[in-house]
Design a protein around this motif. Sequence first.
Motif, short mmCIF file in Angstrom:
data_model
loop_
_atom_site.label_atom_id
_atom_site.label_comp_id
_atom_site.label_asym_id
_atom_site.label_seq_id
_atom_site.Cartn_x
_atom_site.Cartn_y
_atom_site.Cartn_z
N GLY A 271 0.77 -1.24 0.00
CA GLY A 271 -0.10 -0.13 0.10
C GLY A 271 0.91 1.08 0.07
N ARG A 272 2.03 1.33 0.75
CA ARG A 272 2.92 2.52 0.98
C ARG A 272 3.53 2.72 -0.52
NH1 ARG A 272 6.48 2.83 6.04
NH2 ARG A 272 6.37 5.02 5.43
N LEU A 273 3.87 1.56 -1.40
CA LEU A 273 4.37 1.69 -2.70
C LEU A 273 3.46 2.21 -3.41
CD1 LEU A 273 6.46 -1.63 -2.82
CD2 LEU A 273 7.38 0.65 -2.36
N LEU A 274 2.21 1.93 -3.45
CA LEU A 274 1.18 2.31 -4.24
C LEU A 274 0.46 3.53 -4.14
CD1 LEU A 274 -0.62 -1.27 -5.15
CD2 LEU A 274 1.17 -0.22 -6.27
N SER A 275 0.65 4.14 -2.87
CA SER A 275 0.07 5.20 -2.39
C SER A 275 0.21 6.39 -3.43
CB SER A 275 0.17 5.64 -1.09
OG SER A 275 1.81 5.64 -0.95
N PRO A 276 1.52 6.49 -3.88
CA PRO A 276 1.77 7.85 -4.68
C PRO A 276 0.70 7.62 -6.13
CG PRO A 276 3.95 6.97 -3.89
CD PRO A 276 2.80 6.17 -3.53
N LEU A 277 0.45 6.34 -6.55
CA LEU A 277 -0.32 6.10 -7.61
C LEU A 277 -1.61 6.71 -7.67
CD1 LEU A 277 1.14 2.79 -8.93
CD2 LEU A 277 1.68 5.14 -10.02
N PHE A 278 -2.04 6.42 -6.06
CA PHE A 278 -3.59 6.52 -5.77
C PHE A 278 -3.64 8.08 -5.62
CE2 PHE A 278 -6.05 7.85 -2.14
CZ PHE A 278 -7.37 7.07 -2.30
N VAL A 279 -2.79 8.59 -5.17
CA VAL A 279 -2.80 10.32 -4.95
C VAL A 279 -3.07 10.89 -6.41
CG1 VAL A 279 -1.64 12.51 -4.37
CG2 VAL A 279 -1.75 10.34 -2.76
N GLY A 280 -2.30 10.40 -7.34
CA GLY A 280 -2.06 10.92 -8.88
C GLY A 280 -3.37 10.63 -9.60
N LEU A 281 -4.05 9.49 -9.44
CA LEU A 281 -5.07 9.02 -9.95
C LEU A 281 -6.29 10.04 -9.29
CD1 LEU A 281 -6.69 7.12 -11.61
CD2 LEU A 281 -7.11 5.93 -9.58
N VAL A 282 -6.23 10.11 -8.07
CA VAL A 282 -7.50 11.17 -7.45
C VAL A 282 -7.23 12.55 -7.83
CG1 VAL A 282 -8.01 12.20 -5.22
CG2 VAL A 282 -7.70 9.69 -5.31
N LEU A 315 -9.73 -5.46 10.07
CA LEU A 315 -8.15 -5.33 9.91
C LEU A 315 -7.81 -4.74 8.60
CD1 LEU A 315 -7.02 -8.82 11.36
CD2 LEU A 315 -7.27 -6.62 12.60
N GLY A 316 -8.58 -4.99 7.75
CA GLY A 316 -8.32 -4.57 6.54
C GLY A 316 -8.46 -3.03 6.29
N ALA A 317 -9.89 -2.58 6.92
CA ALA A 317 -10.01 -1.30 7.11
C ALA A 317 -9.09 -0.29 7.81
CB ALA A 317 -11.27 -1.19 7.66
N PHE A 318 -8.54 -0.77 9.19
CA PHE A 318 -7.53 -0.32 9.73
C PHE A 318 -6.16 -0.14 8.89
CE2 PHE A 318 -4.22 -0.71 12.80
CZ PHE A 318 -4.30 0.66 13.45
N ALA A 319 -5.75 -1.17 8.16
CA ALA A 319 -4.53 -1.11 7.25
C ALA A 319 -4.65 0.12 6.26
CB ALA A 319 -4.27 -2.46 6.83
N ALA A 320 -6.12 -0.15 5.63
CA ALA A 320 -6.05 1.00 4.52
C ALA A 320 -5.93 2.43 5.25
CB ALA A 320 -7.38 0.56 4.11
N GLY A 321 -6.59 2.78 6.38
CA GLY A 321 -6.24 4.10 7.08
C GLY A 321 -5.13 4.34 7.36
N LEU A 322 -4.28 3.23 7.83
CA LEU A 322 -2.74 3.57 7.99
C LEU A 322 -2.04 3.92 6.79
CD1 LEU A 322 -1.81 0.58 10.54
CD2 LEU A 322 -1.72 3.00 11.12
N ILE A 323 -2.41 3.14 5.65
CA ILE A 323 -1.64 3.60 4.68
C ILE A 323 -2.03 5.07 4.08
CG2 ILE A 323 -1.57 2.87 1.96
CD1 ILE A 323 -2.14 0.06 3.09
N LEU A 324 -3.35 5.41 4.11
CA LEU A 324 -3.65 6.70 3.16
C LEU A 324 -3.56 7.68 4.25
CD1 LEU A 324 -7.09 5.68 1.95
CD2 LEU A 324 -4.98 5.86 0.86
N ALA A 325 -3.13 7.27 5.66
CA ALA A 325 -2.62 8.36 6.57
C ALA A 325 -1.12 9.06 6.27
CB ALA A 325 -2.56 7.75 7.99
N GLU A 326 -0.33 8.08 5.38
CA GLU A 326 0.89 8.56 5.14
C GLU A 326 0.86 9.43 3.67
OE1 GLU A 326 4.18 7.01 6.60
OE2 GLU A 326 2.35 7.52 8.22
N THR A 327 -0.31 9.67 3.46
CA THR A 327 -0.49 10.53 1.81
C THR A 327 -0.57 11.77 2.21
OG1 THR A 327 -2.75 10.14 1.57
CG2 THR A 327 -1.39 8.30 0.69
N PRO A 328 -0.31 12.81 1.23
CA PRO A 328 -0.76 14.21 1.61
C PRO A 328 -2.28 14.63 1.43
CG PRO A 328 0.74 13.95 -0.40
CD PRO A 328 0.21 12.67 -0.03
N LYS A 329 -3.16 13.66 1.12
CA LYS A 329 -4.51 13.83 1.31
C LYS A 329 -5.16 13.38 2.81
CE LYS A 329 -4.95 14.58 -3.06
NZ LYS A 329 -5.55 15.84 -3.93
#
Length: 482
Positions: A271-282, A315-329
């Motif tokens: 998730g941390r590797l793909l988070s920049p792609l997520f931000v760019g897509l958004v 557990l999946g929801a918590f992991a998703a929150g942790l990952i997105l918390a590392e993004t500028p969004k």
Amino acid sequence: MVDALSCFSFFGSFLGALPLSISWPSFMAEVNEAEIEPLVLAGVLLSLITVYLAAKVGGELCARVNLPPVLGELLGGVVVGVSALHLIVFPEGAGESGSVLMQLVQSTSDLEPEGILSVFRGESEVVSVLAELGVIILLFEIGLESDLKELIRVGPQAAVVAVIGVVVPFALGTTGLIALFNIATVPAVFAGAALTATSIGITAKVLAEIQKLSSKEGQIIIGAAVLDDVLGIIVLAVVASLAKTGEIEITNVAILIVSAAVFLVGAIFVGRLLSPLFVGLVDKMETRGELIISSLIFAFVLSYIAATIQLEAILGAFAAGLILAETPKHKQLEEQIVPIADMLVPVFFVTVGARTDVSVLNPLDPANREGLIIASFLVIVAIIGKVVTGFAVFGQPGINRLAIGVGMVPRGEVGLVFAGVGSASGALSESLEAAIIVMVILTTFVAPPLLRIVFKDSDSVPPDEEVQVATSSSSEEQPSAS
């Protein structure tokens, strides 16, 4: 915790086991589906009105006497649930009689009792799924507000707290039931396993309310509760297998352990590797709700994966929150998730209270007395077995160890799952099942105010002591900074 898939599974098994004199296909033929659907919606709307009123009234009353609002939501659920008003009840607690709300629906329609029973099942299923969505959103929100770097830093302490929080109450509970009450080994093991649970949802909500979620104590509690949830699933799988076959299937246990580790570590790493792609897509999207919808898709995907490998969806929801918390969004996302949480999370806490039958606490009923005696022992073990975990934290000068232990105390709906599985397997007697339910009720309702008290005591540290703690902490952290 029971996830949404479990709700559907239970619903299916319940329908198949109905003691009706007619077969299910013929029953469906007699009920006009077009007539049922709007009444299911009406029942759901009435249920949500009741849930929100109970949550608001209970929460406001508790807030005014300096108690956690989540405690008011739980108490509000008890009042409108199976213990009192019977407004919010579920098939497993109400049988075929339905709820008072269903009687109201029936009074405004011309449906036969069979049709109202179908409406009741549909309404209960929808409310149960909304409650599970509520706890998924809650854990996603908690993940967003957590600091992944801090969680990793306190990871060893959280792991120690989680392991001790499973081993100590399990060992004390199992051996105590066998030695003091002459309970057979398998039922004692099941009751001991129920003592290992921790309700991350209840503790996390209280920590957020008192603004301690990002503290060192809060991060250790959350990390330990997540690990405790994983360990609890493994323990439940072991004791359920023991109850069914009389032996433990090592292969299944190993698969659960490996899948849990791979999922948690892999989801965060990838998730941390793909988070920049997520931000760019958004950023490229131009439609309304681009951030919140994309984030919920991500959270639900991880929740689905967790559920399919026999872990908890939360557990999946918590992991998703942790990952997105590392993004500028993350700040923008935190603001957007709040209204959704305000809408769905109270459904979870009210339904937890609504499912709780406090009649097992009545000592005037002779049938309850044996269970209450055993419950007294279980409650003591349940509290002590978790409180001692805080004192195992190492390398954290000035930390509130008592608060960490108290934060692990509430069993909530997780403990009820253990009791339900044990009852379904036939491993638990009525008195032992009642004792477990009493233990779950008391730890769930006592922990929130206790957690606020122990944190309040730590906030009243004299200023000179705070300076000493801050100085020692900064001196310890200085070498690592260099």
